[in-house]
Design an enzyme around this catalytic site. Structure first.
Site, PDB file in Angstrom:
ATOM      1  CE1 TYR A  76      35.991  41.508 -33.113  1.00 42.58           C
ATOM      2  CE2 TYR A  76      36.108  40.010 -35.054  1.00 42.58           C
ATOM      3  CZ  TYR A  76      35.546  40.907 -34.351  1.00 42.58           C
ATOM      4  OH  TYR A  76      34.568  41.394 -34.610  1.00 42.58           O
TER       5      TYR A  76
ATOM      6  N   PRO B 163      24.824  38.018 -36.640  1.00 40.66           N
ATOM      7  CG  PRO B 163      25.630  36.533 -38.293  1.00 40.66           C
ATOM      8  CD  PRO B 163      26.007  37.532 -37.136  1.00 40.66           C
TER       9      PRO B 163
ATOM     10  N   GLY C   6      19.377  36.278 -35.744  1.00 44.26           N
ATOM     11  CA  GLY C   6      18.075  37.059 -35.582  1.00 44.26           C
ATOM     12  C   GLY C   6      17.562  37.212 -36.735  1.00 44.26           C
ATOM     13  N   GLY C   7      17.897  36.652 -38.018  1.00 38.44           N
ATOM     14  CA  GLY C   7      17.201  36.914 -39.180  1.00 38.44           C
ATOM     15  C   GLY C   7      17.207  38.270 -39.839  1.00 38.44           C
TER      16      GLY C   7
ATOM     17  N   PRO D 172      13.190  41.844 -32.236  1.00 35.75           N
ATOM     18  CG  PRO D 172      11.780  41.381 -30.512  1.00 35.75           C
ATOM     19  CD  PRO D 172      12.147  42.394 -31.221  1.00 35.75           C
TER      20      PRO D 172
END
Length: 284
Positions: free
Chosen positions: A64, A212, A214-215, A219
């Protein structure tokens, strides 16, 4: 009936209590893979505010990074000496390919060097959690993880790592890893892999999905999200995070951002309450 999605704690590895709503460090150096580099000052401010808001689980990785702006360095500069109870999870395995993307996999012999580099960068004597990232940028499955996981298990026995996890794996790879050493965490894309999630629930293994928002299932219908969000006075992103946390007691969310306002929005999702009717409507 309502279901509280406040981020109650989960005992990572059985002995590290973490809030279920944590923080992912991927977006600290840059907003997107091809976006502009963020300033170190920005990342430090976001990290310090995240901890003020109750984050005690930070997910990071050496890759990262963008140029000289590196997530692990920012974490050390912002938060060291680390407060008691702050859990920092990292992942190893990917190495830069010809295009600079983390698309090449480290060999078992190379993993020690990656772990030692994380120890130095973060300024710690032992890493709380190290996930073995498998497969580069490919989908889960199709290769053995035993030899590489065994290399990390040796470092765990030496005291350099507290807990081990796996990332980007299928059920067979998780089972293989568990024959080598205890698995505390699975970090995977979450796309209706309910069987793997159920296995994690049964074993008390944390499930930490990529991206995360996107629940938990992709979709989600945008109109449904907007309707529920408007009805309960929340944002769409907050509803997505709340739904994710409501999906399983072993689910840990690590939304990442380099923006203070976005961070505040994400963390407020921990206080959101969804009814059974809300959840049913969102799931369709």
């Amino acid at each position: 009936m309502t279901i509280s999605t406040h981020p109650s704690t989960f005992d990572l590895g059985g002995d590290l209590p973490v809030n279920r709503l944590g923080f992912g460090a991927m977006r600290l150096p840059m907003s997107t893979f091809d976006g502009p580099t963020r300033t170190p000052e920005n990342g430090i401010a976001v990290l310090r505010r995240a901890v003020e808001l109750g984050v005690n689980h930070i997910d990071t990785a050496a890759f990262y990074a963008r140029g000289d702006v590196r997530a692990n360095t920012l974490i050390r500069e912002a938060l060291a000496p680390y407060r008691d109870g702050l859990v920092i999870a990292t992942k190893v395995g990917p190495l830069p390919g010809p295009d600079g993307m983390p698309s090449v996999q480290a060999t078992p012999d190379q993993l020690r060097g990656l772990v030692e580099a994380d120890l130095r960068a973060l300024g710690v004597d032992r890493l709380d959690l190290v996930n073995l990232r498998v497969g580069g940028l490919s989908a889960p499955g199709g290769e053995s993880v035993a030899e590489r996981f065994a290399a990390l298990a040796e470092l765990r026995e030496e005291g350099l790592i507290r807990h081990l996890g796996v990332s980007n794996v299928d059920a067979a790879q998780l089972a293989e890893a568990r024959t080598v050493a205890p698995v505390a965490c699975v970090q995977n894309p979450y796309a209706d892999d309910l069987a793997l999630l159920a296995e994690c629930e049964a074993a008390g293994i944390a499930y930490v999905p990529f991206f995360p928002l996107g629940g938990g299932r992709e979709p989600l219908d945008t109109r449904r999200l907007e309707k529920v969000a408007a009805r309960i006075g929340a944002t769409v992103a907050q509803v997505q995070l709340a739904l994710l946390l409501a999906s399983s007691p072993v689910m840990l969310a690590i939304p990442g951002t380099g923006d203070l306002a976005h961070l505040e929005e994400n963390m407020a999702a921990g206080d959101l309450v969804l009814s059974e009717e809300d959840i049913a409507e969102l799931r369709g």
